[in-house]
Write a protein that holds these residues in place. Structure first.
Motif, PDB file in Angstrom:
ATOM      1  N   LYS A 292      24.910  -5.713  -8.250  1.00 43.70           N
ATOM      2  CA  LYS A 292      24.205  -6.147  -7.044  1.00 43.70           C
ATOM      3  C   LYS A 292      24.569  -5.159  -5.947  1.00 43.70           C
ATOM      4  O   LYS A 292      25.731  -5.051  -5.560  1.00 43.70           O
ATOM      5  N   ASN A 293      23.567  -4.391  -5.510  1.00 42.09           N
ATOM      6  CA  ASN A 293      23.782  -3.436  -4.431  1.00 42.09           C
ATOM      7  C   ASN A 293      22.493  -3.293  -3.623  1.00 42.09           C
ATOM      8  O   ASN A 293      21.498  -3.957  -3.918  1.00 42.09           O
ATOM      9  N   ASN A 294      22.520  -2.432  -2.608  1.00 40.84           N
ATOM     10  CA  ASN A 294      21.361  -2.264  -1.735  1.00 40.84           C
ATOM     11  C   ASN A 294      20.214  -1.496  -2.388  1.00 40.84           C
ATOM     12  O   ASN A 294      19.102  -1.499  -1.883  1.00 40.84           O
ATOM     13  N   GLY A 295      20.487  -0.825  -3.501  1.00 38.08           N
ATOM     14  CA  GLY A 295      19.446  -0.200  -4.299  1.00 38.08           C
ATOM     15  C   GLY A 295      18.695   0.920  -3.621  1.00 38.08           C
ATOM     16  O   GLY A 295      19.198   1.594  -2.721  1.00 38.08           O
ATOM     17  N   TRP A 296      17.453   1.120  -4.107  1.00 41.58           N
ATOM     18  CA  TRP A 296      16.589   2.193  -3.623  1.00 41.58           C
ATOM     19  C   TRP A 296      15.375   1.589  -2.954  1.00 41.58           C
ATOM     20  O   TRP A 296      14.849   0.572  -3.387  1.00 41.58           O
ATOM     21  N   LYS A 297      14.911   2.271  -1.923  1.00 37.27           N
ATOM     22  CA  LYS A 297      13.742   1.794  -1.191  1.00 37.27           C
ATOM     23  C   LYS A 297      12.636   2.841  -1.252  1.00 37.27           C
ATOM     24  O   LYS A 297      12.883   4.025  -1.032  1.00 37.27           O
ATOM     25  N   LEU A 298      11.433   2.387  -1.549  1.00 39.44           N
ATOM     26  CA  LEU A 298      10.267   3.256  -1.573  1.00 39.44           C
ATOM     27  C   LEU A 298       9.877   3.565  -0.134  1.00 39.44           C
ATOM     28  O   LEU A 298       9.730   2.659   0.679  1.00 39.44           O
ATOM     29  N   VAL A 299       9.751   4.861   0.199  1.00 39.45           N
ATOM     30  CA  VAL A 299       9.386   5.285   1.548  1.00 39.45           C
ATOM     31  C   VAL A 299       8.085   6.077   1.466  1.00 39.45           C
ATOM     32  O   VAL A 299       8.038   7.143   0.841  1.00 39.45           O
ATOM     33  N   GLU A 300       7.046   5.543   2.064  1.00 42.82           N
ATOM     34  CA  GLU A 300       5.742   6.196   2.047  1.00 42.82           C
ATOM     35  C   GLU A 300       5.781   7.465   2.886  1.00 42.82           C
ATOM     36  O   GLU A 300       6.381   7.500   3.966  1.00 42.82           O
ATOM     37  N   VAL A 301       5.145   8.520   2.380  1.00 40.91           N
ATOM     38  CA  VAL A 301       5.063   9.789   3.103  1.00 40.91           C
ATOM     39  C   VAL A 301       3.894   9.701   4.079  1.00 40.91           C
ATOM     40  O   VAL A 301       2.759   9.433   3.670  1.00 40.91           O
ATOM     41  N   PRO A 302       4.142   9.899   5.377  1.00 42.82           N
ATOM     42  CA  PRO A 302       3.050   9.831   6.363  1.00 42.82           C
ATOM     43  C   PRO A 302       1.988  10.898   6.094  1.00 42.82           C
ATOM     44  O   PRO A 302       2.306  12.003   5.648  1.00 42.82           O
TER      45      PRO A 302
ATOM     46  N   THR B  68       0.840  -1.190   0.000  1.00 42.17           N
ATOM     47  CA  THR B  68       0.000   0.000   0.000  1.00 42.17           C
ATOM     48  C   THR B  68       0.874   1.239   0.000  1.00 42.17           C
ATOM     49  O   THR B  68       1.771   1.383   0.828  1.00 42.17           O
ATOM     50  N   VAL B  69       0.611   2.134  -0.957  1.00 40.82           N
ATOM     51  CA  VAL B  69       1.334   3.400  -1.060  1.00 40.82           C
ATOM     52  C   VAL B  69       0.288   4.501  -1.151  1.00 40.82           C
ATOM     53  O   VAL B  69      -0.508   4.528  -2.092  1.00 40.82           O
ATOM     54  N   GLY B  70       0.272   5.373  -0.164  1.00 38.79           N
ATOM     55  CA  GLY B  70      -0.703   6.453  -0.154  1.00 38.79           C
ATOM     56  C   GLY B  70      -2.135   5.943  -0.118  1.00 38.79           C
ATOM     57  O   GLY B  70      -3.033   6.544  -0.681  1.00 38.79           O
ATOM     58  N   GLY B  71      -2.327   4.785   0.517  1.00 40.99           N
ATOM     59  CA  GLY B  71      -3.654   4.200   0.614  1.00 40.99           C
ATOM     60  C   GLY B  71      -4.095   3.442  -0.620  1.00 40.99           C
ATOM     61  O   GLY B  71      -5.216   2.948  -0.689  1.00 40.99           O
ATOM     62  N   ILE B  72      -3.217   3.323  -1.608  1.00 42.51           N
ATOM     63  CA  ILE B  72      -3.557   2.635  -2.855  1.00 42.51           C
ATOM     64  C   ILE B  72      -2.755   1.338  -2.949  1.00 42.51           C
ATOM     65  O   ILE B  72      -1.531   1.357  -2.830  1.00 42.51           O
ATOM     66  N   PRO B  73      -3.421   0.190  -3.174  1.00 42.30           N
ATOM     67  CA  PRO B  73      -2.686  -1.061  -3.329  1.00 42.30           C
ATOM     68  C   PRO B  73      -1.920  -1.073  -4.654  1.00 42.30           C
ATOM     69  O   PRO B  73      -2.474  -0.740  -5.700  1.00 42.30           O
ATOM     70  N   VAL B  74      -0.658  -1.427  -4.581  1.00 44.28           N
ATOM     71  CA  VAL B  74       0.225  -1.415  -5.741  1.00 44.28           C
ATOM     72  C   VAL B  74       0.971  -2.743  -5.810  1.00 44.28           C
ATOM     73  O   VAL B  74       1.425  -3.257  -4.790  1.00 44.28           O
ATOM     74  N   THR B  75       1.111  -3.281  -7.020  1.00 45.88           N
ATOM     75  CA  THR B  75       1.921  -4.480  -7.216  1.00 45.88           C
ATOM     76  C   THR B  75       3.375  -4.042  -7.326  1.00 45.88           C
ATOM     77  O   THR B  75       3.717  -3.263  -8.228  1.00 45.88           O
TER      78      THR B  75
END
Length: 135
Positions: free
Chosen positions: A82-92, A6-13
């Protein structure tokens, strides 16, 4: 459905995040001629900017950014990232952020990135060793 986040209240694959700059390609036919073979994990992020980039073969598990100036032909052949990459962080909810971020509902935490910036015209190859070599 079990893979949904869930991102911003929206389900995302979830899946790989790919950004192709307008200078990389415009048509689907051109895209198919520039990406020959390769694989990416679901958590990967790929950014390609530059008309002369061709991916012959690549294995990406993390984040990769390739920027190529006009006149630079860059061939990716056998590159393994191969690295730690980027992470999606939801805005509260209610957090004071710029409108563009508020609308999107998330930011990217760019933890680790393999980045190649080719700033001089010419022909280059980035192979399995990860080194950008001028041909």
């Amino acid at each position: 459905e079990n893979d949904l986040v869930t991102v911003g209240g929206i389900p995302v694959t979830p899946g790989p995040r790919i950004y192709l700059g307008s200078s990389f390609t415009i048509t689907q036919e051109e895209l198919l001629s520039k990406i020959v073979s390769g694989k990416m994990t679901k958590r990967s992020s790929l950014v390609l900017n530059g008309n002369g980039i061709i991916i012959k073969d690549m294995d990406l598990d993390g984040a990769l950014v390739i920027n190529a100036c006009d006149g630079a032909d860059v061939i990716i052949d056998g590159l393994e990232v191969k690295n730690n990459g980027w992470k999606l962080v939801e805005v509260p909810d209610g957090e004071d952020v710029p409108e563009t971020i508020s609308i999107r509902g998330y930011t990217m935490d760019k933890i680790e990135t393999a980045e190649y910036n080719v700033e001089t015209p010419g022909k280059y190859i980035i192979g399995k060793d990860g080194v950008c070599k001028k041909l």
